[in-house]
Design an enzyme around this catalytic site. Sequence first.
Site, PDB file in Angstrom:
ATOM      1  N   CYS A  82       0.828  -1.207   0.000  1.00 11.80           N
ATOM      2  CA  CYS A  82       0.000   0.000   0.000  1.00 11.80           C
ATOM      3  C   CYS A  82       0.861   1.256   0.000  1.00 11.80           C
ATOM      4  CB  CYS A  82      -0.917   0.015   1.223  1.00 11.80           C
ATOM      5  SG  CYS A  82      -2.109  -1.337   1.251  1.00 11.80           S
ATOM      6  N   CYS A 162      -3.323  -7.536   7.743  1.00 11.21           N
ATOM      7  CA  CYS A 162      -3.617  -6.779   6.518  1.00 11.21           C
ATOM      8  C   CYS A 162      -5.055  -6.285   6.531  1.00 11.21           C
ATOM      9  CB  CYS A 162      -3.367  -7.655   5.294  1.00 11.21           C
ATOM     10  SG  CYS A 162      -3.810  -6.854   3.732  1.00 11.21           S
ATOM     11  N   CYS A 410      -7.271  -0.309 -16.598  1.00 13.55           N
ATOM     12  CA  CYS A 410      -6.647  -0.381 -15.277  1.00 13.55           C
ATOM     13  C   CYS A 410      -5.290   0.300 -15.277  1.00 13.55           C
ATOM     14  CB  CYS A 410      -6.508  -1.842 -14.831  1.00 13.55           C
ATOM     15  SG  CYS A 410      -5.475  -2.842 -15.917  1.00 13.55           S
TER      16      CYS A 410
END
Length: 452
Positions: A82, A162, A410
């Site tokens: 992340c 997570c 994407c």
Amino acid sequence: MQIKKGTKLAITIEKVLFPNIGIARIGDQEIRIKNTIPGQKVELIINKKKTGYFEARLLEILENSPLEDQPKCIHANECGGCSYQGILYEKQLEIKEKQVKELIDDNLKGDYQFHGIVPSPLEKEYRNKMEFSFGDLERDGVLQLGMHPRGRRFDVITVEQCQLVDNDFRLILSTVLNYFRNHDYKRYHIIQRQGYLRHLVVRKGLKSGEIMVNLVTTSQDEHDFTGLTEILKGLQLQGTLVSFLQTINDDYSDTIKCDKLIVHYGQEYIMEEILGLSFMVTPFSFFQPNTSGAEKLYQTAFKFIANPEYKTIYDLYCGTGTITQILAKKAKETYGIEINEEAVEIARENARLNNLGNCNFIAGDVLEKIDELKEKPDLIVVDPPRPGIHPKALDKIIKLGSSEILYISCNPLSLVRDLKILEEANYRITDIQCVDMFPYTRHVETVAHLIK
């Protein structure tokens, strides 16, 4: 100041370009550093000189950005998953929206309407699939199961807390890890090509609650999984375990390939629902990893289509046919083309489950199969892989002369490249909108609507 390869600097990030490339300056000299955010003070080392700028590698974050004022996941400083930990979600959306808008404005000349960004319905625990790796943090160290730390692709850190997945994923991860630590099995070493444990892939239908556990190993050892099966079946899960599989993978690369599939418990698929339709999800089929986000993505994209009931629609790179089938509910006729034959078989089965008689699927390369369709399209929908549309396939799409194209991407970089070519072929971009499918990461989906 003279800058050259090997120069170390402490510097503040001024802005960020897609995909998460920080921009800093010393005088009139631009430096670009991956995986940074505006306002961070970082230590870096210059890697190379490029045309117009220097490329650098991040060594250490010396000071957090003023944007980083929220609690972080406990794995944030070690896990490479992340990029936007510690940033308020609304600020994450602003960063992504600005990056995509600047990229498009700098590269395309059309007069289009930009509709901003649609947030993910869930900020956390939104993923329906996670692929965890077995490994260690030091040579012959304690077995780990989780993610690769940023910049260390041969190491693995366990991510038992997570926040991208719900507690069922976390419980399964810790259970499987403890089981193999107690049985002293070794992880697969990709350089030495020795070892047994490779990956753990967990899928969960976030609407159906059905869970699939897929353990990926080599064939270098054998193990009776009766005990682990019973342990998994006995877990106090919010969802329901319907599948425990073992994939034998002896390929030398780090990607998951299936030499043999063994069913230890249950069935080879789970069911999931999107916009009222049911979909069979198998171990290796592509399915959008954020179920509620996928619904937002498709709703956002399809609002740009006027009068679909009169249109014949091609869905290229259709995968298991999610888009094809959702469009079939309203369209005159839909045709999906996909190179993966297994995905096409699943798509056909899903269409039967959903009683869609106007939904057709063709297995093969878009480049070849597009010529075999007799009915010309009124609308072409493309949702290609990250590299975008193959140039020869794009040329064929243009020659079909469809009056309307809907491009779901994407990867904004390959999207912009392909939109440039479509503009040159007399297509006009009318609308662009972003959809955030992956909170706390740098990834973003973008929808572009074009007319001829």
